[in-house]
Design a protein around this motif. Structure first.
Motif, PDB file in Angstrom:
ATOM      1  N   UNK A 116      -9.589  -5.224  36.298  1.00 30.32           N
ATOM      2  CA  UNK A 116     -11.055  -5.293  36.255  1.00 30.32           C
ATOM      3  C   UNK A 116     -11.584  -6.688  36.572  1.00 30.32           C
ATOM      4  N   UNK A 117     -10.785  -7.710  36.325  1.00 32.19           N
ATOM      5  CA  UNK A 117     -11.176  -9.050  36.763  1.00 32.19           C
ATOM      6  C   UNK A 117     -11.145  -9.131  38.287  1.00 32.19           C
ATOM      7  N   UNK A 118     -10.132  -8.519  38.893  1.00 29.19           N
ATOM      8  CA  UNK A 118     -10.058  -8.456  40.356  1.00 29.19           C
ATOM      9  C   UNK A 118     -11.229  -7.637  40.909  1.00 29.19           C
ATOM     10  N   UNK A 119     -11.550  -6.535  40.221  1.00 34.67           N
ATOM     11  CA  UNK A 119     -12.657  -5.678  40.657  1.00 34.67           C
ATOM     12  C   UNK A 119     -13.983  -6.426  40.596  1.00 34.67           C
ATOM     13  N   UNK A 120     -14.170  -7.236  39.561  1.00 29.22           N
ATOM     14  CA  UNK A 120     -15.410  -8.000  39.414  1.00 29.22           C
ATOM     15  C   UNK A 120     -15.575  -9.017  40.544  1.00 29.22           C
ATOM     16  N   UNK A 121     -14.451  -9.523  41.047  1.00 27.01           N
ATOM     17  CA  UNK A 121     -14.485 -10.494  42.139  1.00 27.01           C
ATOM     18  C   UNK A 121     -14.373  -9.824  43.504  1.00 27.01           C
ATOM     19  N   UNK A 122     -14.362  -8.481  43.513  1.00 32.64           N
ATOM     20  CA  UNK A 122     -14.243  -7.686  44.746  1.00 32.64           C
ATOM     21  C   UNK A 122     -12.989  -8.083  45.544  1.00 32.64           C
ATOM     22  N   UNK A 123     -11.880  -8.194  44.827  1.00 25.82           N
ATOM     23  CA  UNK A 123     -10.600  -8.481  45.465  1.00 25.82           C
ATOM     24  C   UNK A 123      -9.775  -7.194  45.468  1.00 25.82           C
ATOM     25  N   UNK A 124      -9.512  -6.671  46.642  1.00 24.12           N
ATOM     26  CA  UNK A 124      -8.729  -5.444  46.749  1.00 24.12           C
ATOM     27  C   UNK A 124      -7.272  -5.684  46.365  1.00 24.12           C
ATOM     28  N   UNK A 125      -6.684  -4.697  45.684  1.00 27.48           N
ATOM     29  CA  UNK A 125      -5.309  -4.879  45.212  1.00 27.48           C
ATOM     30  C   UNK A 125      -4.636  -3.534  44.948  1.00 27.48           C
ATOM     31  N   UNK A 126      -3.299  -3.554  45.062  1.00 28.69           N
ATOM     32  CA  UNK A 126      -2.472  -2.416  44.631  1.00 28.69           C
ATOM     33  C   UNK A 126      -1.404  -2.971  43.700  1.00 28.69           C
ATOM     34  N   UNK A 127      -1.458  -2.563  42.443  1.00 28.52           N
ATOM     35  CA  UNK A 127      -0.449  -2.944  41.455  1.00 28.52           C
ATOM     36  C   UNK A 127       0.461  -1.737  41.257  1.00 28.52           C
ATOM     37  N   UNK A 154      -1.812 -12.942  40.216  1.00 27.02           N
ATOM     38  CA  UNK A 154      -2.310 -11.787  40.969  1.00 27.02           C
ATOM     39  C   UNK A 154      -3.466 -12.180  41.878  1.00 27.02           C
ATOM     40  N   UNK A 155      -4.368 -13.035  41.377  1.00 31.73           N
ATOM     41  CA  UNK A 155      -5.506 -13.485  42.189  1.00 31.73           C
ATOM     42  C   UNK A 155      -5.025 -14.293  43.389  1.00 31.73           C
ATOM     43  N   UNK A 156      -4.047 -15.159  43.175  1.00 30.15           N
ATOM     44  CA  UNK A 156      -3.534 -15.977  44.279  1.00 30.15           C
ATOM     45  C   UNK A 156      -2.824 -15.122  45.326  1.00 30.15           C
ATOM     46  N   UNK A 157      -2.226 -14.011  44.884  1.00 31.47           N
ATOM     47  CA  UNK A 157      -1.525 -13.123  45.821  1.00 31.47           C
ATOM     48  C   UNK A 157      -2.517 -12.303  46.643  1.00 31.47           C
ATOM     49  N   UNK A 158      -3.547 -11.752  45.964  1.00 32.35           N
ATOM     50  CA  UNK A 158      -4.472 -10.834  46.634  1.00 32.35           C
ATOM     51  C   UNK A 158      -5.688 -11.513  47.244  1.00 32.35           C
ATOM     52  N   UNK A 160      -7.949 -13.265  49.912  1.00 30.30           N
ATOM     53  CA  UNK A 160      -7.935 -13.018  51.364  1.00 30.30           C
ATOM     54  C   UNK A 160      -7.258 -14.140  52.142  1.00 30.30           C
ATOM     55  N   UNK A 161      -7.192 -15.328  51.553  1.00 33.36           N
ATOM     56  CA  UNK A 161      -6.531 -16.448  52.232  1.00 33.36           C
ATOM     57  C   UNK A 161      -5.016 -16.381  52.117  1.00 33.36           C
ATOM     58  N   UNK A 162      -4.518 -15.482  51.262  1.00 27.55           N
ATOM     59  CA  UNK A 162      -3.075 -15.353  51.073  1.00 27.55           C
ATOM     60  C   UNK A 162      -2.460 -14.538  52.212  1.00 27.55           C
ATOM     61  N   UNK A 163      -1.314 -14.951  52.717  1.00 30.06           N
ATOM     62  CA  UNK A 163      -0.681 -14.198  53.810  1.00 30.06           C
ATOM     63  C   UNK A 163      -0.118 -12.849  53.375  1.00 30.06           C
TER      64      UNK A 163
END
Length: 258
Positions: A116-127, A154-158, A160-163
């Protein structure tokens, strides 16, 4: 007639029940998939073959007859995905003595809050949470990490600047086993219609394996849990925690019984 019934022994009854169970299990397993339509198509061809034989339609009978002669090969080719998934499900039975990778409640809480922290920042992710069935085949195609799971990582991985932001993260034994894992996208079906690429990929791996996929939508911020061909939307951290807790609690109970 009575003599024939009396000659039926316990082995015969068990034989009939076993075949009935297998047929029922197969029908239950393919329910709601494209395999149902393919199966109806094969049954229709069989009926047409019988009709053409009765009517003396030599050419049609020869054509369909040659096709049905290689039916076993056709079934393997057409249903290879369903057969692989079915054999994998059989391999999960506790009869074979496996134990799942059950995450602890603290980790469930961390994953729920992170989603939900990722969702709040609109960062797409698959865990992708590994359970009984190993995901080593997927891990091999990602970037191996073997790092303790945390929201910051998780934020550093997902980001958009992460490869490796486009891939999934595989969580095994409370640790991130790999990042940037590219998941195969299944063909469109009734269940995946209307889904985006990320959600379709998560649905596919949750259908092929017993893994649980937590997906965060980059566009809407929605959080969805995929498991065993089902999708459950989580509106709050507590609801996501409850869904994950229920899924892994079932696994713990099955492991203890095994």
């Amino acid at each position: 007639m009575v003599g024939g019934l009396l000659s039926i022994g316990v082995i015969d009854v068990l034989d009939i029940l076993l075949v009935a169970f297998i047929i029922y299990w197969v029908l239950l397993f393919i329910r709601g998939t494209r395999a149902v339509q393919i199966l109806f198509g094969l049954l229709f061809l069989m009926v047409m073959y019988v009709v053409s034989k009765k009517a003396g339609m030599v050419t049609f009978q020869w054509l369909v007859g040659n096709f049905l002669e290689n039916l076993l090969v056709v079934l393997v080719v057409v249903f290879h995905s369903e057969i692989r998934r079915g054999l994998a499900k059989i391999g999960q039975w506790r009869l074979f003595g496996g134990r799942g990778s059950v995450s602890d409640p603290h980790m469930m809480d961390q994953i729920a809050q992170c989603a939900f922290l990722l969702a709040a920042e609109r960062i797409g992710a698959i865990l992708l949470l590994e359970r009984e069935m190993g995901l080593e085949e997927l891990v091999e195609h990602g970037k191996k990490l073997d790092a303790l799971f945390s929201h910051e990582l998780a934020v550093s991985i997902f980001a958009t600047s992460s490869p490796v932001h486009d891939g999934a993260v595989v969580i095994r034994n409370n640790r991130i086993a790999a990042a940037g894992v590219i998941l195969p996208i299944p063909p469109e079906s009734i269940e995946t219609r209307g889904m985006g690429t990320r959600h379709r990929a998560a649905f596919g791996v949750a259908s092929e394996t017993d893994a649980v996929a937590v997906v965060v939508s980059e566009e809407t911020g929605n959080v969805t849990v995929f498991s065993n061909r089902s999708a459950n939307r989580a509106e709050t951290v507590q609801q996501l925690r409850d869904i994950l807790g229920l899924l892994f609690r079932k696994e713990e109970v099955q492991s203890e019984r095994g």
